[in-house]
Write an enzyme that holds these catalytic residues in place. Sequence first.
Site, PDB file in Angstrom:
ATOM      1  N   ASP A   1       0.855  -1.196   0.000  1.00 53.99           N
ATOM      2  CA  ASP A   1       0.000   0.000   0.000  1.00 53.99           C
ATOM      3  C   ASP A   1       0.892   1.248   0.000  1.00 53.99           C
ATOM      4  OD1 ASP A   1      -2.441   1.314   0.093  1.00 53.99           O
ATOM      5  OD2 ASP A   1      -2.623   1.195   2.269  1.00 53.99           O
TER       6      ASP A   1
ATOM      7  N   ASP B   1      -9.105   3.925  -2.264  1.00 54.44           N
ATOM      8  CA  ASP B   1     -10.005   4.357  -1.198  1.00 54.44           C
ATOM      9  C   ASP B   1     -11.266   4.997  -1.769  1.00 54.44           C
ATOM     10  OD1 ASP B   1      -7.993   3.402   0.366  1.00 54.44           O
ATOM     11  OD2 ASP B   1      -7.206   5.356   0.937  1.00 54.44           O
TER      12      ASP B   1
END
Length: 843
Positions: A449, A526
């Site tokens: 990430d 996201d």
Amino acid sequence: MTFTKLVVLVVLAASAKAADHDMYHNCSRVDVCSQNRELERQERYQVILEGAMFSQGVASFRVQTADGIEDVGLNITAIEGNIFRVQIEETESSRYHIQDVLDGEPTIVNFDDVQLWLTSAEIFLGSNRAVVNFSPFSIEFYVNDVLTVVIEGDRLTLQNEELHTPFTVGVSFTQALHLYGLHEHADYLALRTTAPGGDDPYRVKTMDLTYYELHSTMAMYGAVPVLYGHGINSTSGLFLHNAAEQWVEITNKDVGADAFFMVDSGALDIFIFLGPSTTDVVRQYTSLTGVAHLPPIWTLGYHQCRWGYADQTDVETVIADLDANDFPVDVIWLDIQHTQDMKFFTWNSENFSDPFDMLANLASTHRYLVTLSDPHFKKEEGYFVYDEATANDYFIKNPDGTNYEDECWPGTSSWMDYLNPAARDYYSSLYLYENWNGTTSTLGGIWNDMNEAAIFNEEIEKTFPYDVVHYGGVSNRDIHNMYGYLQTMATHKGLIDRDNGALRPFILTRAHFAGSQKYAAFWTGDNTAEFGFIPISYSMCLNANLLGLVFCGADVGGFFGEPSEELLQRFYQAGAWLPFFREHSNIGSERREPYLYPEDVQATIRETIKTRYAHLPVWYTLFYEHTRFGDPVIRPLFYHYPNDVELLEIDDQLLVGQNILVKAVGESEVESVQVYFPGGENEIWFSAQLDGTTFPGTGWTDIPVTIERIPVYYRLGSIIPTKQTSRPSTTDMKDDGYTMIVLLRNDEMAEGTIYNDDNLSFEYRDSQKYIYADLSATDMLLVISAIDDSDDEEFEIVIDDIVTLTYNDDGTVVKNSYKHDVNGVPLNQMKYQGKEPLVINLR
Ligand SMILES: *[C@@H]1O[C@H](CO)[C@@H](O)[C@H](O)[C@H]1NC(C)=O
Ligand SMILES: *[C@@H]1O[C@H](CO)[C@@H](O)[C@H](O)[C@H]1NC(C)=O
Ligand SMILES: *[C@@H]1O[C@H](CO)[C@@H](O)[C@H](O)[C@H]1NC(C)=O
Ligand SMILES: *[C@@H]1O[C@H](CO)[C@@H](O)[C@H](O)[C@H]1NC(C)=O
Ligand SMILES: *[C@@H]1O[C@H](CO)[C@@H](O)[C@H](O)[C@H]1NC(C)=O
Ligand SMILES: *[C@@H]1O[C@H](CO)[C@@H](O)[C@H](O)[C@H]1NC(C)=O
């Protein structure tokens, strides 16, 4: 207590609305865009005839400005499979050339012929031709004598600045009705016209775009500079082999579309794909940048994730609750809380005090764990990664040679320099069991990430400043977009080494670049718990699939915010038909494991997850076919129906392979949705409920929907291999037989393929240990026969049932179900073991 929580939620919801347009720069604030966007078309260059040279598949030309000051080289190379490569570069050049992105050196093939005229040169390759026009300078590509792609000389500029080497180039797709590609944007599948005064050009730069908005050209986590021009008679494309920031202006015309690339630095190195079909173009692109290897089967199951599951009891409880409530699941995920003080490759001593025990418990239920591992490292003497990387000079540098430092999750951090091969090797080694205590193969995957890279500094758009320096003195400007790619390359090697090459790695990455499919799956980052984020997930994953990035998914539920029960169900229903299927939620959101909901909501989600598991044989076969041919796993309608102009913009429907049609429901409280059925009146689509409902492929149709399910259809003429016995995990499905669903017309054949192997290792690739077979059926005969002579008897195909739906010309459907053949022999006693065809007679 309730009051405080409410305030927090309101604040979150309010801030979840939009990206920060002051913090993220628009075109007018980035030099390469603002200075070039309104560049006038002008004849700047001409080809010097004397300089032309032709050899085995490479044509070289000298190109000059009218004043003779700029001296530029042009190479046109023929690459196997209908591809031309065009490189344009100053004779005295300091342009940076990226490495490690192509899947090996492209194979150069000989030209079929070259004809040199006074004003042009023609290069013949198969039924295609490249024409270099000398003055005005341009390069035209003809497919079957039809002008299809033009590299425009009048918008070509090559600039040499002190700190970077920008360039601009225009490319026209003269036959295109739409352009696709330029991943990653949260936008429609068909690229829109951008223009001064309207939308900004598409910005292609890896960035952590917080609270990304729908239908925007802003840069996101991934950067894949590939463009396809799709027309009725042909598809063509290009790949700009360059990892610098780019802005691309799109101009759609009645027929034809133009792309104008404004590139911050690096080499002008363009591959041109001449198709002519959409399938060909995708295969041409994946032949250059590689395909994904098969994922381990468990990664195609359902993933349960949340930022964050806080301790090892939590992990065990969530799995136990999913089991107790009959939700199949294969994987549970840990975000950053598993670490000690946000230090990667450590476990939190208090909350994850016995990771071996946690992993053993998961393994006993046939589940896997995936944990987060980011590219930033806490600046802390005594933290072994920080100490070793500092001692060996493995961190990215400031221009003055000191370690680059900024803020991230652990506080002040430095970033691993993955351009350095030694740093990559070191980073890979951290994944070895002996170096990361508390890990076993049950920690089956890694989540890379924040690797755009994301940095907690709004002054620099939350990513690397332009001037940080990577290994060998390479400016970030030249490789920015491939930083995350290099991390996944190192992680991939780490997992391969860790398991001595015996197990297929699984990596999920947020940042990605051209070719990332070789190493990792990705998700759309996201997203937000709003209805619009459902259809956009289809648009984004379809675009990615056309660009080789097949293993794509979106956070089910929406990462930010609170999904209503209705939204959550719709998210599950859509997400179950994307290749990567994971529920995920933000730490600020309420828990949303499916067993927390009322029984009716649970029932919908349960059926959705079980439907996913039932279709695992379809998914796995498609992933295999991707490894073999480079094809997408999910496909926009135009991929299989390229001549239908009505469907070129549809991006909330997808095809799983060729045979399953899915429509996402992305609106609240609808009683019906419009579904486009493609293919013409002879293409019949059967409701996947197998209730005998069918629709001809004649376009838009109003379809009633309830909350129970979204519209899903099987194509007439196909055989859908499924496994219908519900099990807690993929591993538990091992001994289950198949249910073959056969959709056919009287007197016609239905067809399909099926693939099976050991589900976990590379033996399919290295020792040809697999079964890949053709399925064919008439209404009374099913035949399984080998496609390869390598079929391995270890992986037999056992059929429990055959369900046939036979379509009659009057529109009626006859459904039959068989467990025995005509002689009363149970189907599951007739195994297909490769090589010898299995013929099942139902008559
Ligand atoms: C670009 O961003 C700046 C700063 O946020 C803003 O003032 C300007 O209006 C924006 N320009 C356009 C064309 O949106
Ligand atoms: C063209 O190819 C030649 C031979 O490989 C090479 O020396 C030259 O640098 C290339 N020029 C460009 C513009 O790529
Ligand atoms: C497609 O090809 C056909 C046959 O060659 C031709 O008649 C038609 O005009 C072409 N259509 C387009 C849009 O180029
Ligand atoms: C363990 O988890 C609890 C609950 O999430 C948290 O408050 C605590 O800080 C964690 N312990 C450590 C050492 O991080
Ligand atoms: C690995 O961790 C376990 C506890 O989880 C501990 O008992 C053992 O000593 C550690 N091994 C090493 C080499 O640090
Ligand atoms: C591989 O996994 C699938 C799905 O769980 C299962 O149906 C199949 O039997 C497995 N194959 C082997 C050889 O274990």
